[in-house]
Design a protein around this motif. Structure first.
Motif, PDB file in Angstrom:
ATOM      1  N   ASP A  41       7.791  -5.775   7.203  1.00  0.00           N
ATOM      2  CA  ASP A  41       8.117  -4.544   6.487  1.00  0.00           C
ATOM      3  C   ASP A  41       7.553  -4.693   5.078  1.00  0.00           C
ATOM      4  N   LEU A  42       6.507  -3.952   4.791  1.00  0.00           N
ATOM      5  CA  LEU A  42       5.824  -4.092   3.502  1.00  0.00           C
ATOM      6  C   LEU A  42       6.711  -3.701   2.332  1.00  0.00           C
ATOM      7  N   TYR A  43       7.625  -2.781   2.558  1.00  0.00           N
ATOM      8  CA  TYR A  43       8.558  -2.409   1.493  1.00  0.00           C
ATOM      9  C   TYR A  43       9.483  -3.581   1.180  1.00  0.00           C
ATOM     10  N   ALA A  44       9.936  -4.273   2.211  1.00  0.00           N
ATOM     11  CA  ALA A  44      10.816  -5.427   2.012  1.00  0.00           C
ATOM     12  C   ALA A  44      10.073  -6.545   1.291  1.00  0.00           C
ATOM     13  N   VAL A  45       8.788  -6.709   1.576  1.00  0.00           N
ATOM     14  CA  VAL A  45       7.984  -7.730   0.902  1.00  0.00           C
ATOM     15  C   VAL A  45       8.006  -7.487  -0.607  1.00  0.00           C
ATOM     16  N   LEU A  46       7.949  -6.226  -0.996  1.00  0.00           N
ATOM     17  CA  LEU A  46       7.977  -5.879  -2.427  1.00  0.00           C
ATOM     18  C   LEU A  46       9.395  -5.706  -2.962  1.00  0.00           C
ATOM     19  N   GLY A  47      10.384  -5.855  -2.109  1.00  0.00           N
ATOM     20  CA  GLY A  47      11.766  -5.654  -2.549  1.00  0.00           C
ATOM     21  C   GLY A  47      12.017  -4.206  -2.910  1.00  0.00           C
ATOM     22  N   ALA A  48      11.369  -3.313  -2.175  1.00  0.00           N
ATOM     23  CA  ALA A  48      11.447  -1.877  -2.461  1.00  0.00           C
ATOM     24  C   ALA A  48      11.933  -1.140  -1.225  1.00  0.00           C
ATOM     25  N   ASP A  55      10.980   4.840  -2.638  1.00  0.00           N
ATOM     26  CA  ASP A  55      10.529   4.531  -4.000  1.00  0.00           C
ATOM     27  C   ASP A  55       9.222   5.256  -4.315  1.00  0.00           C
ATOM     28  N   SER A  56       9.067   5.635  -5.571  1.00  0.00           N
ATOM     29  CA  SER A  56       7.841   6.296  -6.007  1.00  0.00           C
ATOM     30  C   SER A  56       6.715   5.268  -6.128  1.00  0.00           C
ATOM     31  N   ALA A  57       5.496   5.759  -6.264  1.00  0.00           N
ATOM     32  CA  ALA A  57       4.343   4.885  -6.440  1.00  0.00           C
ATOM     33  C   ALA A  57       4.508   4.039  -7.712  1.00  0.00           C
ATOM     34  N   GLN A  58       5.073   4.637  -8.751  1.00  0.00           N
ATOM     35  CA  GLN A  58       5.291   3.907 -10.004  1.00  0.00           C
ATOM     36  C   GLN A  58       6.313   2.788  -9.814  1.00  0.00           C
ATOM     37  N   GLN A  59       7.371   3.045  -9.071  1.00  0.00           N
ATOM     38  CA  GLN A  59       8.371   2.011  -8.805  1.00  0.00           C
ATOM     39  C   GLN A  59       7.777   0.874  -7.984  1.00  0.00           C
ATOM     40  N   LEU A  60       6.945   1.215  -7.002  1.00  0.00           N
ATOM     41  CA  LEU A  60       6.290   0.185  -6.196  1.00  0.00           C
ATOM     42  C   LEU A  60       5.358  -0.666  -7.057  1.00  0.00           C
ATOM     43  N   LYS A  61       4.639  -0.015  -7.938  1.00  0.00           N
ATOM     44  CA  LYS A  61       3.723  -0.734  -8.825  1.00  0.00           C
ATOM     45  C   LYS A  61       4.493  -1.695  -9.722  1.00  0.00           C
ATOM     46  N   HIS A  62       5.615  -1.251 -10.236  1.00  0.00           N
ATOM     47  CA  HIS A  62       6.448  -2.097 -11.096  1.00  0.00           C
ATOM     48  C   HIS A  62       6.951  -3.322 -10.330  1.00  0.00           C
ATOM     49  N   ARG A  63       7.435  -3.116  -9.098  1.00  0.00           N
ATOM     50  CA  ARG A  63       7.907  -4.237  -8.260  1.00  0.00           C
ATOM     51  C   ARG A  63       6.766  -5.203  -7.979  1.00  0.00           C
ATOM     52  N   TYR A  64       5.583  -4.664  -7.655  1.00  0.00           N
ATOM     53  CA  TYR A  64       4.425  -5.509  -7.387  1.00  0.00           C
ATOM     54  C   TYR A  64       4.086  -6.359  -8.610  1.00  0.00           C
ATOM     55  N   LEU A 117       0.003 -13.924  -1.675  1.00  0.00           N
ATOM     56  CA  LEU A 117      -0.943 -13.230  -0.798  1.00  0.00           C
ATOM     57  C   LEU A 117      -0.250 -12.147   0.023  1.00  0.00           C
ATOM     58  N   GLU A 118       0.970 -12.424   0.451  1.00  0.00           N
ATOM     59  CA  GLU A 118       1.764 -11.444   1.200  1.00  0.00           C
ATOM     60  C   GLU A 118       2.086 -10.228   0.320  1.00  0.00           C
ATOM     61  N   ILE A 119       2.477 -10.486  -0.914  1.00  0.00           N
ATOM     62  CA  ILE A 119       2.794  -9.417  -1.875  1.00  0.00           C
ATOM     63  C   ILE A 119       1.549  -8.582  -2.154  1.00  0.00           C
ATOM     64  N   ASP A 120       0.420  -9.270  -2.350  1.00  0.00           N
ATOM     65  CA  ASP A 120      -0.830  -8.577  -2.644  1.00  0.00           C
ATOM     66  C   ASP A 120      -1.274  -7.709  -1.462  1.00  0.00           C
ATOM     67  N   ALA A 121      -1.125  -8.235  -0.248  1.00  0.00           N
ATOM     68  CA  ALA A 121      -1.503  -7.468   0.946  1.00  0.00           C
ATOM     69  C   ALA A 121      -0.628  -6.220   1.085  1.00  0.00           C
ATOM     70  N   ALA A 122       0.659  -6.362   0.819  1.00  0.00           N
ATOM     71  CA  ALA A 122       1.572  -5.211   0.885  1.00  0.00           C
ATOM     72  C   ALA A 122       1.180  -4.167  -0.156  1.00  0.00           C
ATOM     73  N   ARG A 165      -0.639   4.427   2.594  1.00  0.00           N
ATOM     74  CA  ARG A 165       0.821   4.360   2.619  1.00  0.00           C
ATOM     75  C   ARG A 165       1.373   5.344   3.646  1.00  0.00           C
ATOM     76  N   ARG A 166       0.828   6.556   3.680  1.00  0.00           N
ATOM     77  CA  ARG A 166       1.267   7.555   4.653  1.00  0.00           C
ATOM     78  C   ARG A 166       1.011   7.059   6.070  1.00  0.00           C
ATOM     79  N   GLN A 167      -0.160   6.476   6.293  1.00  0.00           N
ATOM     80  CA  GLN A 167      -0.495   5.944   7.613  1.00  0.00           C
ATOM     81  C   GLN A 167       0.473   4.809   7.988  1.00  0.00           C
ATOM     82  N   TYR A 168       0.762   3.925   7.048  1.00  0.00           N
ATOM     83  CA  TYR A 168       1.710   2.839   7.311  1.00  0.00           C
ATOM     84  C   TYR A 168       3.099   3.405   7.627  1.00  0.00           C
ATOM     85  N   ASP A 169       3.534   4.406   6.861  1.00  0.00           N
ATOM     86  CA  ASP A 169       4.846   5.013   7.105  1.00  0.00           C
ATOM     87  C   ASP A 169       4.922   5.636   8.497  1.00  0.00           C
ATOM     88  N   LEU A 170       3.841   6.268   8.945  1.00  0.00           N
ATOM     89  CA  LEU A 170       3.813   6.860  10.283  1.00  0.00           C
ATOM     90  C   LEU A 170       3.885   5.778  11.364  1.00  0.00           C
TER      91      LEU A 170
END
Length: 176
Positions: A8-15, A19-28, A56-61, A71-76
């Protein structure tokens, strides 16, 4: 599915997906600073190695979630996988044991809650045709049974409804 897509890429980022794109960027950025290989140079080799793997896992996410279309494709894909998860099945019911309602063109089976499990003849036919097409690609076993999971219309119970691929349809009058 590749290794990155299994996690779960969101879990990798702790998100979370909301979450908005800005929140994801901040977590990354927070996690990238924490696990960057340059920060781990003084650590023992096993800690540094696990830190690099985490980075590397964080960067890939982040590479997938930072772009709106990926992101939309991953969510689908994530949602499709959630829908494929197995339901807890209470029991197996044979289509022949269900009650046929000629007026509604559906099969019904009573649930212990007082509700009903309902499947239409159209759904049975569609599933049978889909399975037969799948079987054309593979070897089929004569007399093979097919089925679907049906949820109760009142409670959360579900049953596995099964039938023979070569069954006789009582619904011929429904299709007229």
């Amino acid at each position: 599915m590749c290794e990155a897509e299994k996690k779960d890429l969101y879990a990798v980022l702790g998100a979370s997906p909301s979450d908005s794109a800005q929140q994801l960027k901040h977590r990354y950025q927070q996690l990238a600073l924490q696990y960057h290989p340059d920060r781990l140079r003084g650590e023992c080799s096993s800690e540094a190695e696990s830190g690099v793997k985490k980075f590397l896992e964080i960067d890939a996410a982040w590479r997938i979630l930072r772009d709106q279309s990926t992101r939309r494709q991953y969510d689908l894909q994530r949602r499709a996988q959630e829908l494929k998860q197995d339901w807890p099945v209470d029991s197996t019911v044979y289509l022949e044991d269900m009650t046929w309602d000629q007026d509604e063109c559906v099969y019904t089976h009573c649930c212990r809650c007082g509700g009903a499990f309902i499947i239409s003849e159209e759904e049975v036919e569609e599933e049978t045709q889909r399975r037969q097409q799948d079987d054309e690609e593979e070897e089929t076993v004569e007399g093979q049974h097919r089925g679907v999971v049906i949820c109760c219309d009142t409670c959360s119970l579900s049953v596995y409804v099964t039938w023979s691929l070569h069954r006789k349809t009582p619904a011929s009058k429904c299709q007229e």
